[in-house]
Design a protein around this motif. Sequence first.
Motif, PDB file in Angstrom:
ATOM      1  N   ALA A 128     -10.236  24.886  -4.264  1.00  0.00           N
ATOM      2  CA  ALA A 128     -10.503  23.587  -3.642  1.00  0.00           C
ATOM      3  C   ALA A 128      -9.203  22.870  -3.288  1.00  0.00           C
ATOM      4  N   LYS A 129      -8.247  22.843  -4.225  1.00  0.00           N
ATOM      5  CA  LYS A 129      -6.970  22.165  -3.981  1.00  0.00           C
ATOM      6  C   LYS A 129      -5.783  23.052  -4.299  1.00  0.00           C
ATOM      7  N   THR A 130      -6.030  24.172  -4.908  1.00  0.00           N
ATOM      8  CA  THR A 130      -4.956  25.062  -5.327  1.00  0.00           C
ATOM      9  C   THR A 130      -5.225  26.468  -4.811  1.00  0.00           C
ATOM     10  N   VAL A 131      -4.379  27.381  -5.201  1.00  0.00           N
ATOM     11  CA  VAL A 131      -4.563  28.783  -4.859  1.00  0.00           C
ATOM     12  C   VAL A 131      -4.549  29.589  -6.151  1.00  0.00           C
ATOM     13  N   ALA A 132      -5.264  30.724  -6.134  1.00  0.00           N
ATOM     14  CA  ALA A 132      -5.334  31.630  -7.282  1.00  0.00           C
ATOM     15  C   ALA A 132      -4.648  32.935  -6.900  1.00  0.00           C
ATOM     16  N   ILE A 133      -3.772  33.389  -7.759  1.00  0.00           N
ATOM     17  CA  ILE A 133      -3.015  34.618  -7.522  1.00  0.00           C
ATOM     18  C   ILE A 133      -3.347  35.585  -8.647  1.00  0.00           C
ATOM     19  N   SER A 134      -3.945  36.707  -8.287  1.00  0.00           N
ATOM     20  CA  SER A 134      -4.341  37.692  -9.296  1.00  0.00           C
ATOM     21  C   SER A 134      -3.162  38.588  -9.629  1.00  0.00           C
ATOM     22  N   THR A 135      -2.884  38.698 -10.928  1.00  0.00           N
ATOM     23  CA  THR A 135      -1.824  39.572 -11.425  1.00  0.00           C
ATOM     24  C   THR A 135      -2.406  40.462 -12.512  1.00  0.00           C
ATOM     25  N   GLU A 136      -1.607  41.401 -12.951  1.00  0.00           N
ATOM     26  CA  GLU A 136      -2.069  42.305 -14.004  1.00  0.00           C
ATOM     27  C   GLU A 136      -2.262  41.577 -15.325  1.00  0.00           C
ATOM     28  N   ARG A 137      -1.593  40.455 -15.513  1.00  0.00           N
ATOM     29  CA  ARG A 137      -1.677  39.725 -16.785  1.00  0.00           C
ATOM     30  C   ARG A 137      -2.644  38.548 -16.732  1.00  0.00           C
ATOM     31  N   GLY A 138      -3.317  38.350 -15.616  1.00  0.00           N
ATOM     32  CA  GLY A 138      -4.267  37.248 -15.497  1.00  0.00           C
ATOM     33  C   GLY A 138      -4.188  36.645 -14.124  1.00  0.00           C
TER      34      GLY A 138
END
Length: 961
Positions: free
Chosen positions: A770-780
């Motif tokens: 909604a206001k941020t971005v999510a970045i998928s990594t191997e640790r979460g």
Amino acid sequence: MQTHRPHPHVAIPPGARPAVNPSSSSAEVYSPYAFELASASDILLNQWDATPTVRYPTNRLGVPPRSRSRTRSAYEPVPPTIAFPEPEIYRSASQRSTVYPNYHRSSRSDSGHPSGHSSGPPEYEVGNNETPPYSPATPGSASSFNLPADDLDLKVNKLTRELSNMTLQSEEGLRRFQNGLLAEKDEEWHHLVPPEAREALGKREVERQSVLFEVFKSERDYVSDLKLIREVFIVPLTSSSPPIIAPAERLQTFVSTVFWNLDQILMHHERMLAALFARQQDQHPLVQSVTDIILETSFQFQVDYESYIKHYPLAEERHRTELNYNKRYQEFTQRCSQDPRVRKRDLITFLSRPVTRLPRLNLMLEHVHKLTETNHPDVEDLPVILSVMSDFLKSTQPGIAAAENKVKFWNLCESLVFNKGEIIELDWYNDNRSLVHAGTLARRSKSEMDWNPWFDLYVALLDNFFLITKEEKRPGDVVKRLVVSRPIPLEYLRLGALDAPPESRKERAEEGSILDSLRGSYRSVYPFTVYHAVEKSTRRYTLYAPSESARKKWCDALVDAKGVDDVRREANQWFVPHAVDDGFFRIPGPRMVRSKKPPSGRVVQAVSFVASGGRSFMAVGCSSGIFVGRRGENYRKILSFGNVKSIIVLQEFNKIIIHHDNYLLAYSLEVLARVAQYQSPPSSLDASLETIAGQDGSVVCCQAGRIGERTIVIYAVKTFLQVTVYTIEACRPSENRMSPRTLQNSSLSFRPFGEPLYVPKDAFSVMPLAKTVAISTERGIVIANPASATKQVIAVVPDFAGAPSSSNTGDLKARCETAKPLGLIRHDASELMVIYDTMGCYITKHGQPARDAMFIRWEIKATSFVNRHPHVLLFSSEFIEIRDIQTGRLEQVIEGVDIRLLLHTPSTRGPLLVAMRGQKDDEDGVSERIVELVETAEIAPATPASGAFAPAEGMWDEWDM
């Protein structure tokens, strides 16, 4: 002196003068007979032809016609006068009448009355050799009409006097019986009839009258018990303060569930009891028949009884459940049982009364039928009501079985014990859920060191899951069933060998010597195999039934349940696969020969867009390049970018973004469509090309979405030392006032949004929130805010550092560390769902685990997902799993071969395109099938009253209407 009555009356004693009818002229007098005889034209050949339920038609459908006899329906008013057939002993008139009229009979002293012209009825005249149409002929009975005339005259007159005196004297006793004031030992028919009458009637008729009396008595007691339910249980329960069951909505649900429609049933039987008592007062002590009353009422109460009987198991189970868990309700039922009217009976006894009433009434009527003489009208009438009741009771059996099955299903669900931490939604409270089959089966242990490799399991087949449990008895005779293997949805259940040869199971002897216990015994067991469609080897179960018949029942139940489930899923799909193309795109196959058209290769990406005046196009990325064409028509290879990683369409900005190799490129949609239609040369595409990224590093992934009112594109660039995430905003060239030198990638259609984000090197996907971005990594999953330079990285979710310590939290943390995060789904304002490849869990808006750190395990290992609220679609190579975001419940499964999600924009709406192996395999190769998953809508019933149907003007003209 007798007064005028509209019905047969007591015989006038000898010597008494006839009374004058006050409503008639002075010349009219009563007949000297107790029965008024019909005219010659109305006399029937058989005096029983005017019986209830025969002869005359009725104006009601389904109800046997009524007669004109005195045994009338109690729901009708009594006619002013009734014509009766010839009198005889079994046609009693009323409680004030005798069985026989006190007519003058011919005797030796009656020389003035020639034989054959007596003033009495013809069949009773001396010299008449005919036997009355209906006469008891019990051996030794004084009522036999084969006696000499003088003896018969004495017997009849004696019986007449006795019954007349008895009926006049027993009015008070009958009233006390109907009001329930007699002692229980006195509530018998023979206590209200003198011994001489019983001897005169004979044993068979005495028994018949006793059974009819039992019908009256049982109906009175039944109505009384139904009234007690309201007076003793319902009213005190609903008016109790403080409330016994709270809140009020729960109390209302409990009352409606447990007591169902008892009020309607009581109304029917109150009317029937009033009719029966009126008949008893009218005909006591010799009641001719009650068949018409019961038959008429049975047609009225069938619907209400059917509803109650089918619902009864649910009512009983609801009462027992409340009794087990509500101490106040236990105390309440104990107080109710102390009421003297209840006579220490529990509520279950009262609730079961309507269930047992009709079978008991049916048995009594069958008894009456057996005791009825062959020429009595009930011989024809009773089979009618018996047939109606028998058919009705049989029709309720499937409903009772279904309700009992529902109770078994609830008991099973309440006894299940799952592993802590995992959310398994069996959809218990759905009205369509049911228990198909259950029982104990054996399984062989895989361990070779186990001296007893056999152990018993309780296996249950539901209409949506297959459960394998192990029973465990706990204190208080409570049975719990531990789920030893995760329930298998029927969508994934597969059947293996169902007819394997039997095997021998060794059992240890429980009694005998030590040698006998070691020696044991053997018995045959019959195997069948089931397995999970995804985990074919690790979740394969061979179960052993104790007999061949038991195995057959299991196999039949499994096959039937699978068939029903397939039909149900086919008719209730949330997403319907709609074929877009199956034949143009090909991959090499075993039947392929040298073809004029080389195969396009495997389809990896596809998007739809609109251009050229509103026409629909589709761009398909294959291993050999990008094909563009009108949707569903021939495609043309436009770009030679093979195996593109992403294709994103920004329809509003006339842009298509292609992630090819290490670059992120943008083209004009309109130019692309013109080139596909041969309206522009391919070189015109180069003029619209904009290079977004790739010059300073390799683009790892990209995604598009919206943050607020802005359309943004997020992409990650990997360099030697780090991974940097950039966010750019799409705009029109006229709106971009920044000089090309200030733009990082020299693009006029995009401008920077926020600041670059530096994340770990193992990042592999990005997505906007909604206001941020999510970045998928191997640790979460890293949550970052590109618009805030001071607070870029918010957290890595799930955030176990701030979560309360518990066994569930530790288990969830361990599972998250071994799973691959795919992204996030916003559930509501306070909760998000984290999507992993093997499971999902819930977090708060602060990133901490929610719902007591519980998780949902997928049946598949997902490679990608799409959010289509309220559902999440999970994709693997063989299955598409559709689940409810709120509960995690499995809603639908779509099966295919080599399934690929072609649209990698899980947070946006639009056509949902999927590729899978096609159905064509010929000299051109194996086809690649592109399908669109079309979301369905619930079909609402449409009626003309709701305005859904509006006939077009003139549509009936040809019918001249």
